[in-house]
Design a protein around this motif. Structure first.
Motif, PDB file in Angstrom:
ATOM      1  N   SER A  66       0.826  -1.207   0.000  1.00 38.86           N
ATOM      2  CA  SER A  66       0.000   0.000   0.000  1.00 38.86           C
ATOM      3  C   SER A  66       0.858   1.254   0.000  1.00 38.86           C
ATOM      4  CB  SER A  66      -0.922   0.005   1.230  1.00 38.86           C
ATOM      5  OG  SER A  66      -0.141  -0.074   2.424  1.00 38.86           O
ATOM      6  N   ASP A 171     -17.849   3.372  -1.040  1.00 39.89           N
ATOM      7  CA  ASP A 171     -17.387   4.443  -1.926  1.00 39.89           C
ATOM      8  C   ASP A 171     -18.530   5.374  -2.310  1.00 39.89           C
ATOM      9  OD1 ASP A 171     -14.682   3.510  -2.094  1.00 39.89           O
ATOM     10  OD2 ASP A 171     -15.423   1.896  -3.375  1.00 39.89           O
ATOM     11  N   ARG A 287     -19.545  -0.252  -3.632  1.00 41.22           N
ATOM     12  CA  ARG A 287     -18.086  -0.232  -3.731  1.00 41.22           C
ATOM     13  C   ARG A 287     -17.705  -0.309  -5.207  1.00 41.22           C
ATOM     14  NH1 ARG A 287     -15.607  -3.726   1.368  1.00 41.22           N
ATOM     15  NH2 ARG A 287     -16.109  -2.139   2.963  1.00 41.22           N
ATOM     16  N   THR A 288     -16.703   0.489  -5.559  1.00 44.72           N
ATOM     17  CA  THR A 288     -16.319   0.630  -6.953  1.00 44.72           C
ATOM     18  C   THR A 288     -15.043  -0.130  -7.239  1.00 44.72           C
ATOM     19  OG1 THR A 288     -15.100   2.664  -6.517  1.00 44.72           O
ATOM     20  CG2 THR A 288     -17.438   2.890  -6.997  1.00 44.72           C
ATOM     21  N   ARG A 289     -14.505   0.083  -8.432  1.00 50.37           N
ATOM     22  CA  ARG A 289     -13.357  -0.673  -8.929  1.00 50.37           C
ATOM     23  C   ARG A 289     -12.115  -0.514  -8.061  1.00 50.37           C
ATOM     24  NH1 ARG A 289     -14.078   3.695 -12.492  1.00 50.37           N
ATOM     25  NH2 ARG A 289     -15.256   2.356 -13.924  1.00 50.37           N
ATOM     26  N   HIS A 290     -12.046   0.505  -7.243  1.00 50.65           N
ATOM     27  CA  HIS A 290     -10.841   0.760  -6.454  1.00 50.65           C
ATOM     28  C   HIS A 290     -10.812   0.006  -5.138  1.00 50.65           C
ATOM     29  CE1 HIS A 290     -10.076   3.885  -9.348  1.00 50.65           C
ATOM     30  NE2 HIS A 290     -11.215   4.483  -9.048  1.00 50.65           N
ATOM     31  N   THR A 291     -11.874  -0.624  -4.721  1.00 52.06           N
ATOM     32  CA  THR A 291     -11.938  -1.277  -3.414  1.00 52.06           C
ATOM     33  C   THR A 291     -12.476  -2.688  -3.558  1.00 52.06           C
ATOM     34  OG1 THR A 291     -14.102  -0.236  -3.095  1.00 52.06           O
ATOM     35  CG2 THR A 291     -12.228   0.841  -2.070  1.00 52.06           C
TER      36      THR A 291
END
Length: 689
Positions: A66, A171, A287-291
């Motif tokens: 991270s 998100d 929740r979107t593509r980043h999580t």
């Protein structure tokens, strides 16, 4: 073990093998160049390839970290100083893999040979992924309990919820509330019918990016039936739904489907907002593509947050309903039109408090072309305050009809407030708010052009003279209404020139003014339209919440035109009756009063003058006033009040006031320092000329 015994290399190797095979924590050995020499992680998903392909490679070539820069700095620091690093939280994911992130608590020690040669690092990696997830959920739920529901406003409560859930849990967070609930109406029972509309109350997105919205905040619409949203409100069960390009139900809601695809949302939680079997609304989390996708623990958190929010929304709904009822009662208690447009112009300003205070004003006509002006407020809020104010206002009207002086009226009004408080003693404490308040009561008389004012724990009015000078009236104030003890009420009488403006207001007005003399500065131009003056005061107020209603009542005074008043001094003798009728007949003809009204007036004049000659004392005076009504007044020096007498059939007299009461629209007795005036009013109509 004896002191001379030493551990052999074989035993060292056995200990190392046992440690790597059975340690509950992950172990990682790195060389000085941070290349992996040996590894054993508790998460098999992190090394699901042959370990031979991992050994010898740099750690950042094997894993996505991270914060790779911070990890590199920590490892280099341990290599250089030898001081171990304890409990660093590091998020790890296999290199280039789309899988979930894992969270480790990493402690690093430097490995040295017996001769002090540094040959690497030992990292202990404790998997705290689940622990931190639980901790984060507990923290979010604590924030929801603390910060959601701070106001008694449905929409604000929804906005507070989405702010606490994004980005800690989701998100994107959306709250939709049954439209009737926003207005304070009772929520519908479950299951929610298909046609019931919901209002999009709040939306929050992480990152602050502008994204396509399915519907704007404030949009009101029913939910499509064949979707998880509608199904959740039908059976009141939360749902965890995976989203993808081939999700079949998206076709039922094209606009929402477009927004979901644009945001890259891949995981959805829908939770009903319910309370005691009724439906308040719906919470949707994305929740979107980043999580990573949602888990069962996230659903549990969403359900708990929704339960707390539903209770807060219902409290706000109940307050909204009570506030609406209180405002309706208060609005109907306000006067609908000016009392005497000929002699008093009025305008008012009202800034309601958020809690629905018990403030109000009134203007109403009194006998002799006079006008009563009142501004007051009672303690408490909501329906109780509004109904109490209505009782006080009714009492003021009843007492004013007795032609009482302002100080005596407030004294009797205070007695009424004490009686109302005694009646409420039997009520439960929650329904027994304190009965206290303040009031200013003024009577303007256009004939001498005076205004008599009395105060009951109320701020004094501001007087603006026609020349632009202003002053705060220096008047003694009696105790607040509802006080059992205190100084007596007193009156202050001031002369007011034609065109003067009197400003009466509630105590909350100075509290939200930018400066104490705001009102006086605005009134330095009293010739302006009164409503413009009210608006000017409003525009200068701060946008601070006030604890009570803000009322401002402006009254511009005028004299009654001379040609609308006629008065005659009469001889204190029986022949004064005929003289009075003659004066009245000629004056009514001059005013163009129709014959029927003129005849009735002559009869009233005859009876009142006869009554004054028989039972009164000199001096004797007749006065006719042509204003909103036609008023006949007979003044004499006897302060004793006449009594309406229902004469018997055989009685030769005693019917005078009874006849007056039958002919007049209204009648009464007004007392003064020099005696009394018996008056009677009639509707006014004039003949055509």
């Amino acid at each position: 073990m004896a002191q001379d015994e030493t551990i052999s290399p074989a035993e060292d190797a056995a200990v190392l093998e046992a440690l790597f095979d059975h340690s509950p924590t992950g172990l990682l050995i790195l060389d000085p160049e941070l290349r992996i020499l040996r590894i054993n992680l508790t998460r098999p998903a992190l090394h699901n390839v042959d370990l031979a392909q991992i050994v010898g490679r740099h750690i950042t070539d094997v894993y996505d970290l991270s914060a790779p820069g911070e990890v590199q700095e920590m490892l280099d620091g341990v290599l250089e100083s030898g001081a171990p690093a304890q409990g660093h939280l590091v998020r790890v994911r296999p290199k280039g893999a789309p899988g979930p992130e894992y969270l480790f608590s990493v402690s690093v020690s430097r490995l040295e040979s017996p001769r002090g040669r540094v040959w690497g690092l030992l990292a202990e990696m404790l998997d705290v992924t689940e622990r931190e997830k639980v901790s984060a959920r507990v923290h979010v739920y604590g924030a929801v309990r603390q910060y959601v529901g701070q106001t008694l406003n449905v929409v604000t409560t929804c906005e507070e919820l989405v702010r606490e859930l994004v980005p800690g849990v989701a998100d994107i967070a959306v709250v939709e509330v049954v439209d009737a609930v926003v207005r304070g109406e009772n929520p519908p029972p479950s299951p929610l019918q298909r046609e019931v509309p919901l209002r999009r109350a709040a939306v929050c997105r992480s990152g602050g990016e502008e994204q396509i919205q399915a519907h704007p905040v404030g949009d009101v619409r029913a939910l499509p039936f064949t979707t998880p949203y509608a199904q959740t409100l039908a059976d009141l069960e939360p749902r965890l739904v995976a989203l993808g390009p081939d999700t079949p139900w998206l076709a039922a809601d094209p606009r929402r489907a477009e927004a979901i695809r644009a945001a890259g949302a891949h995981s959805l939680i829908t939770v009903p907002l319910t309370l005691r079997g009724t439906v308040l609304g719906l919470l949707s989390l994305y929740r979107t593509r980043h999580t990573d996708g949602f888990e069962t623990g996230d659903v549990t958190l969403a359900v708990a947050a929704a339960a707390h929010t539903a209770l807060c929304i219902d409290n706000a709904r109940r307050f909204t309903r009570e506030h609406t009822i209180a405002l309706t009662i208060q609005r109907h208690a306000l006067p609908l039109r000016p009392a005497t447009p000929t002699t008093v112009e009025t305008a008012h300003m009202h800034v309601p408090s958020e809690t629905g205070g018990g403030g109000g004003f009134d203007t109403f006509a009194l006998s002799g072309a006079r006008t009563a002006l009142m501004v007051g407020e009672v303690a408490g809020q909501g329906i109780h305050a509004a109904t109490t104010l209505g009782q006080i206002r009714t009492a003021i009207h009843s007492l004013a009809s007795l032609d009482l002086e302002p100080d005596e009226l407030l004294a009797r009004l205070n007695d009424t407030a004490l009686s109302l408080a005694e009646e409420r003693v039997v009520l439960p404490p929650a329904d027994r708010p304190p009965l206290a308040g303040s009031c200013v009561y003024a009577v303007y008389d256009p004939l001498p052009q005076t205004c008599t004012i009395a105060l009951a724990g109320h701020p004094p009015p501001v007087v603006a003279h026609p020349d632009g000078t202003t002053e705060i009236l220096q008047a003694p104030s009696g105790p607040p209404l509802g006080s059992a003890e205190g100084p007596p009420f007193a009156t202050t009488t001031l002369s007011v020139a034609d065109g003067s403006v009197l400003a009466f207001y509630t105590a909350s007005l100075p509290q939200i003014s930018p400066s104490p003399d705001t009102l006086q500065r605005v009134l330095r131009h009293p010739e302006r339209p009164l409503q413009d003056l009210c608006d000017d005061v409003l525009y200068r107020l701060r946008n601070d919440p006030c604890h009570g209603d803000v009322f401002l009542l402006l009254a511009r005074t005028h004299a009654l035109p001379d040609d609308q008043v006629a008065a005659w001094h009469l001889e204190y003798a029986p022949r004064a009756v005929g003289t009075a009728r003659t004066h009245a007949r000629h004056q009514l003809a001059h005013w163009g009063v129709d014959e029927e009204t003129a005849y009735t007036t002559e009869t009233i004049v005859s009876e009142l003058v006869t009554n004054a000659v028989r039972y009164g004392t000199p001096p004797l005076r007749l006065q006719l006033i042509k204003d909103r009504t036609l008023t006949c007044e007979v003044h004499d020096g006897n302060p004793l009040a006449p009594r309406l007498h229902h004469a018997k059939t055989i009685d030769e007299g005693g019917r005078g006031l009874f006849i007056v009461a039958q002919l007049a629209q209204n009648w009464g007795v007004r007392y003064g320092l020099d005696g009394k005036a018996v008056w009677a009013e009639q509707p006014l109509s004039t003949t055509r000329r």
